[in-house]
Design a protein around this motif. Sequence first.
Motif, PDB file in Angstrom:
ATOM      1  N   THR A   1       5.549   9.071  -4.627  1.00  0.00           N
ATOM      2  CA  THR A   1       4.683  10.331  -4.643  1.00  0.00           C
ATOM      3  C   THR A   1       3.717   9.582  -6.570  1.00  0.00           C
ATOM      4  O   THR A   1       1.934   9.502  -6.564  1.00  0.00           O
ATOM      5  N   SER A   2       3.976   8.880  -7.353  1.00  0.00           N
ATOM      6  CA  SER A   2       3.491   8.820  -8.621  1.00  0.00           C
ATOM      7  C   SER A   2       2.812   7.211  -8.130  1.00  0.00           C
ATOM      8  O   SER A   2       1.710   6.879  -8.335  1.00  0.00           O
ATOM      9  N   VAL A   3       3.195   6.451  -7.251  1.00  0.00           N
ATOM     10  CA  VAL A   3       2.411   5.249  -6.272  1.00  0.00           C
ATOM     11  C   VAL A   3       1.495   5.749  -5.905  1.00  0.00           C
ATOM     12  O   VAL A   3      -0.392   5.250  -5.627  1.00  0.00           O
ATOM     13  N   ALA A   4       1.120   7.518  -5.249  1.00  0.00           N
ATOM     14  CA  ALA A   4       0.399   7.496  -3.961  1.00  0.00           C
ATOM     15  C   ALA A   4      -0.931   8.547  -4.877  1.00  0.00           C
ATOM     16  O   ALA A   4      -1.969   8.189  -4.612  1.00  0.00           O
ATOM     17  N   THR A   5      -0.416   8.680  -6.231  1.00  0.00           N
ATOM     18  CA  THR A   5      -1.325   9.574  -6.872  1.00  0.00           C
ATOM     19  C   THR A   5      -1.948   8.253  -7.950  1.00  0.00           C
ATOM     20  O   THR A   5      -3.323   8.324  -7.851  1.00  0.00           O
ATOM     21  N   SER A   6      -1.364   7.356  -8.324  1.00  0.00           N
ATOM     22  CA  SER A   6      -2.160   6.257  -8.845  1.00  0.00           C
ATOM     23  C   SER A   6      -3.407   5.662  -7.773  1.00  0.00           C
ATOM     24  O   SER A   6      -4.715   4.794  -8.270  1.00  0.00           O
ATOM     25  N   LEU A   7      -3.051   5.333  -6.278  1.00  0.00           N
ATOM     26  CA  LEU A   7      -4.037   5.013  -6.048  1.00  0.00           C
ATOM     27  C   LEU A   7      -5.221   5.983  -4.837  1.00  0.00           C
ATOM     28  O   LEU A   7      -5.832   5.528  -5.185  1.00  0.00           O
ATOM     29  N   VAL A   8      -4.634   7.181  -5.484  1.00  0.00           N
ATOM     30  CA  VAL A   8      -5.506   8.417  -4.843  1.00  0.00           C
ATOM     31  C   VAL A   8      -6.730   8.244  -6.119  1.00  0.00           C
ATOM     32  O   VAL A   8      -8.147   8.305  -5.951  1.00  0.00           O
ATOM     33  N   LEU A   9      -6.585   7.474  -7.884  1.00  0.00           N
ATOM     34  CA  LEU A   9      -7.228   7.644  -8.821  1.00  0.00           C
ATOM     35  C   LEU A   9      -7.637   6.795  -8.744  1.00  0.00           C
ATOM     36  O   LEU A   9      -9.022   6.754  -8.950  1.00  0.00           O
ATOM     37  N   VAL A  10      -7.528   5.189  -7.746  1.00  0.00           N
ATOM     38  CA  VAL A  10      -8.408   4.293  -7.783  1.00  0.00           C
ATOM     39  C   VAL A  10      -9.228   4.069  -6.865  1.00  0.00           C
ATOM     40  O   VAL A  10     -10.319   3.682  -7.122  1.00  0.00           O
ATOM     41  N   VAL A  11      -9.297   4.859  -5.226  1.00  0.00           N
ATOM     42  CA  VAL A  11     -10.363   5.461  -4.388  1.00  0.00           C
ATOM     43  C   VAL A  11     -11.248   6.278  -5.678  1.00  0.00           C
ATOM     44  O   VAL A  11     -12.579   5.697  -4.906  1.00  0.00           O
ATOM     45  N   GLY A  12     -10.817   7.305  -6.283  1.00  0.00           N
ATOM     46  CA  GLY A  12     -11.732   8.152  -7.225  1.00  0.00           C
ATOM     47  C   GLY A  12     -12.623   7.293  -8.064  1.00  0.00           C
ATOM     48  O   GLY A  12     -13.921   7.388  -8.349  1.00  0.00           O
ATOM     49  N   ILE A  13     -12.274   6.071  -8.408  1.00  0.00           N
ATOM     50  CA  ILE A  13     -12.933   5.246  -9.457  1.00  0.00           C
ATOM     51  C   ILE A  13     -14.348   5.075  -8.188  1.00  0.00           C
ATOM     52  O   ILE A  13     -15.530   5.109  -9.211  1.00  0.00           O
ATOM     53  N   GLY A  14     -14.111   4.620  -6.978  1.00  0.00           N
ATOM     54  CA  GLY A  14     -15.246   4.308  -6.250  1.00  0.00           C
ATOM     55  C   GLY A  14     -16.081   5.488  -6.173  1.00  0.00           C
ATOM     56  O   GLY A  14     -17.471   5.447  -6.069  1.00  0.00           O
ATOM     57  N   ALA A  15     -15.521   7.198  -5.907  1.00  0.00           N
ATOM     58  CA  ALA A  15     -16.146   8.020  -5.989  1.00  0.00           C
ATOM     59  C   ALA A  15     -17.145   7.760  -6.863  1.00  0.00           C
ATOM     60  O   ALA A  15     -18.511   8.230  -6.859  1.00  0.00           O
ATOM     61  N   LEU A  16     -16.593   7.872  -8.346  1.00  0.00           N
ATOM     62  CA  LEU A  16     -17.095   8.066 -10.036  1.00  0.00           C
ATOM     63  C   LEU A  16     -18.246   6.816  -9.515  1.00  0.00           C
ATOM     64  O   LEU A  16     -19.343   6.886  -9.863  1.00  0.00           O
ATOM     65  N   ALA A  17     -18.791   5.938  -9.406  1.00  0.00           N
ATOM     66  CA  ALA A  17     -19.030   5.491  -9.186  1.00  0.00           C
ATOM     67  C   ALA A  17     -20.384   5.229  -8.314  1.00  0.00           C
ATOM     68  O   ALA A  17     -21.423   5.132  -8.317  1.00  0.00           O
ATOM     69  N   GLY A  18     -20.160   5.738  -7.159  1.00  0.00           N
ATOM     70  CA  GLY A  18     -20.698   6.316  -6.573  1.00  0.00           C
ATOM     71  C   GLY A  18     -22.145   7.344  -7.229  1.00  0.00           C
ATOM     72  O   GLY A  18     -23.028   7.789  -6.907  1.00  0.00           O
ATOM     73  N   VAL A  19     -21.060   8.680  -7.939  1.00  0.00           N
ATOM     74  CA  VAL A  19     -21.926   9.719  -8.232  1.00  0.00           C
ATOM     75  C   VAL A  19     -22.839   9.158  -9.664  1.00  0.00           C
ATOM     76  O   VAL A  19     -24.174   9.870  -9.307  1.00  0.00           O
ATOM     77  N   LEU A  20     -22.703   7.829  -9.757  1.00  0.00           N
ATOM     78  CA  LEU A  20     -23.256   7.553 -11.198  1.00  0.00           C
ATOM     79  C   LEU A  20     -24.686   6.628 -10.737  1.00  0.00           C
ATOM     80  O   LEU A  20     -25.577   6.859 -11.209  1.00  0.00           O
ATOM     81  N   SER A  21     -24.291   6.339  -9.420  1.00  0.00           N
ATOM     82  CA  SER A  21     -25.202   5.348  -8.824  1.00  0.00           C
ATOM     83  C   SER A  21     -25.985   5.795  -8.081  1.00  0.00           C
ATOM     84  O   SER A  21     -27.721   5.459  -7.745  1.00  0.00           O
ATOM     85  N   GLY A  22     -25.694   7.178  -7.239  1.00  0.00           N
ATOM     86  CA  GLY A  22     -26.024   7.819  -6.001  1.00  0.00           C
ATOM     87  C   GLY A  22     -28.603   8.604  -6.711  1.00  0.00           C
ATOM     88  O   GLY A  22     -28.852   8.003  -6.159  1.00  0.00           O
ATOM     89  N   GLY A  23     -28.144   8.539  -7.660  1.00  0.00           N
ATOM     90  CA  GLY A  23     -28.854   9.515  -8.555  1.00  0.00           C
ATOM     91  C   GLY A  23     -29.888   8.836  -9.127  1.00  0.00           C
ATOM     92  O   GLY A  23     -31.225   8.981  -9.148  1.00  0.00           O
ATOM     93  N   ARG A  24     -29.312   7.234  -9.859  1.00  0.00           N
ATOM     94  CA  ARG A  24     -30.324   6.722 -10.239  1.00  0.00           C
ATOM     95  C   ARG A  24     -30.982   5.665  -9.224  1.00  0.00           C
ATOM     96  O   ARG A  24     -32.197   5.411  -9.040  1.00  0.00           O
ATOM     97  N   ILE A  25     -30.232   5.547  -8.642  1.00  0.00           N
ATOM     98  CA  ILE A  25     -31.365   4.980  -6.712  1.00  0.00           C
ATOM     99  C   ILE A  25     -32.814   5.808  -6.345  1.00  0.00           C
ATOM    100  O   ILE A  25     -33.201   5.241  -6.700  1.00  0.00           O
ATOM    101  N   ALA A  26     -31.768   6.666  -6.262  1.00  0.00           N
ATOM    102  CA  ALA A  26     -32.953   7.408  -6.214  1.00  0.00           C
ATOM    103  C   ALA A  26     -34.041   7.792  -6.744  1.00  0.00           C
ATOM    104  O   ALA A  26     -35.323   7.915  -5.886  1.00  0.00           O
ATOM    105  N   ASP A  27     -34.104   8.099  -7.542  1.00  0.00           N
ATOM    106  CA  ASP A  27     -35.210   8.328  -8.949  1.00  0.00           C
ATOM    107  C   ASP A  27     -35.667   6.480  -8.650  1.00  0.00           C
ATOM    108  O   ASP A  27     -37.156   7.230  -9.017  1.00  0.00           O
ATOM    109  N   ARG A  28     -34.910   5.683  -8.711  1.00  0.00           N
ATOM    110  CA  ARG A  28     -35.876   4.681  -9.095  1.00  0.00           C
ATOM    111  C   ARG A  28     -37.161   4.650  -7.457  1.00  0.00           C
ATOM    112  O   ARG A  28     -38.060   3.908  -7.571  1.00  0.00           O
ATOM    113  N   LEU A  29     -36.240   4.704  -6.232  1.00  0.00           N
ATOM    114  CA  LEU A  29     -36.650   4.659  -4.984  1.00  0.00           C
ATOM    115  C   LEU A  29     -38.150   5.572  -5.151  1.00  0.00           C
ATOM    116  O   LEU A  29     -39.610   5.201  -4.867  1.00  0.00           O
TER     117      LEU A  29
END
Length: 508
Positions: free
Chosen positions: A321-349
Amino acid sequence: MNPRQVVAALAERGARTLGGPARARAVLTLAGALAVDGADKGTVSAMAPQLTHAFGIGNTQIGLLVSVVALSGAVFTIPAGLLTDRTRRTRLLAVSVVLWAAAMLLAGASTSYLWLLTSRAALGAVTATAGPTIASLVGDYFPAKDRARMYGLILAGDLAGTGFGFALSGSIGSSLTWRFAFWWLVIPGIVLVRFIHRLPEPARGGQSRLEPGQEHISEERDVSETEELPDHESASRQAATGRPESDPAVKAARLARTEPHENLVLHRDPRKASKWWTIRYILRVRTNLLLILASALGYFYFTGLRAFATLYTTRHFGVSTSVATSLVLVVGIGALAGVLSGGRIADRLLRGGRVNARTLVPAVCVLTAPVFFAPAVYVTSLAVAVPLLVVGALLLGAVNPPLDAARLDILPPFLWGTGEGVRTMLRTLCEAVAPTLFGYFSADVFSRQGRDSGTGLQHTLLFFLLALVAAGLLGLVAMRTYPRDVATAQASTRRIEASLREPQEPED
């Protein structure tokens, strides 16, 4: 440099990154409100194995713990949206966080599954205020030209909170018991109330918008709080200053020579109309209806995936379970990067003249996400699955900021709270169904033995990728309807403000 100076320097640099002290204060406070809600959802997923053992329940019952929050929230979101458009929003948000902390105390004290389920239902009723109040405040705090990017920073709070819920609640629950995994969340909730209480209420319609580098947030009196003034005087005070910023969505629509829907242009303050008329009007805006449905389908899959992420990882890849939660956090970093970049890209376009950028970016991202999620769920190698999941999460995370900003573009500011309330109700209905439906399909549809299995979860996660495909197709249709609905919202706003400046004849 002593530690205090280092902290001060980092805080100053962070404030500059967020656009100055005033913007940083608004962003961090609103993001914090989403973070505490996300932390709770992450906690349920992280504690799923312990809750299963403590109460003798299965996947369907675990899913119901998440579903009941969304279901009770759906019942209260439209009333919360209507209240948002008619009362002081910062006070409403602060009260909801106080009640949220009380619900977390009750959840941790549960002695039976029914008690826990009931406390979760109460929690959903409280969190119903977050979506409408935050959406309305974002629209009044930030200029339209920066709105998608700033929305992304605020939505990052939800993902950050979910990550903390997985990590800290998982560690606390493993070291102590699952009860403390809920109870520790009361502390940040109480701290957050103080910050929300001190956050000035912005005037509706844009008079209080925060410019880059601004030091302080000026508090404006709202129409609903000026009962001692005649209606026409208080309305004129609100509308007199107009909108100082240049709205790139409106400019792009004008360059595209887009005419408004005259039958949808409002001429009077919609807050004085009946509640049912207001709701019907919001659903008549075609782009709004399309985006609501697309958002609901996206959240349906994300909620189901989040509810069973830990269980799926432990069973499919054979890790703890501890390893699984750590992996979920790693995947969550990708989601966080998307949240921070999606709006910026749309505003620039959008600033580059792409009139439908805030619908184009979400549609492309949500249609591309299944290309990465499908093989990630199917393979049995973590080395292959994790990078694919990170990219898929990044694409899914990039959807919400431009989509949320687009919904503000296509409604006049006097309807932002109610519009978000309608959207949140439909979205939370999908969130309510998702965990229970994912649990049922994994246990009774895709599991030959009629019991929970890793194979059943795998097939379930693959099957419901169809929801993301449907969301993307709706987004493609919204790309065509968005420009004209932007022009309609702008025309409505101008005419409503003109009517507010007109002296009102006294009633007999």
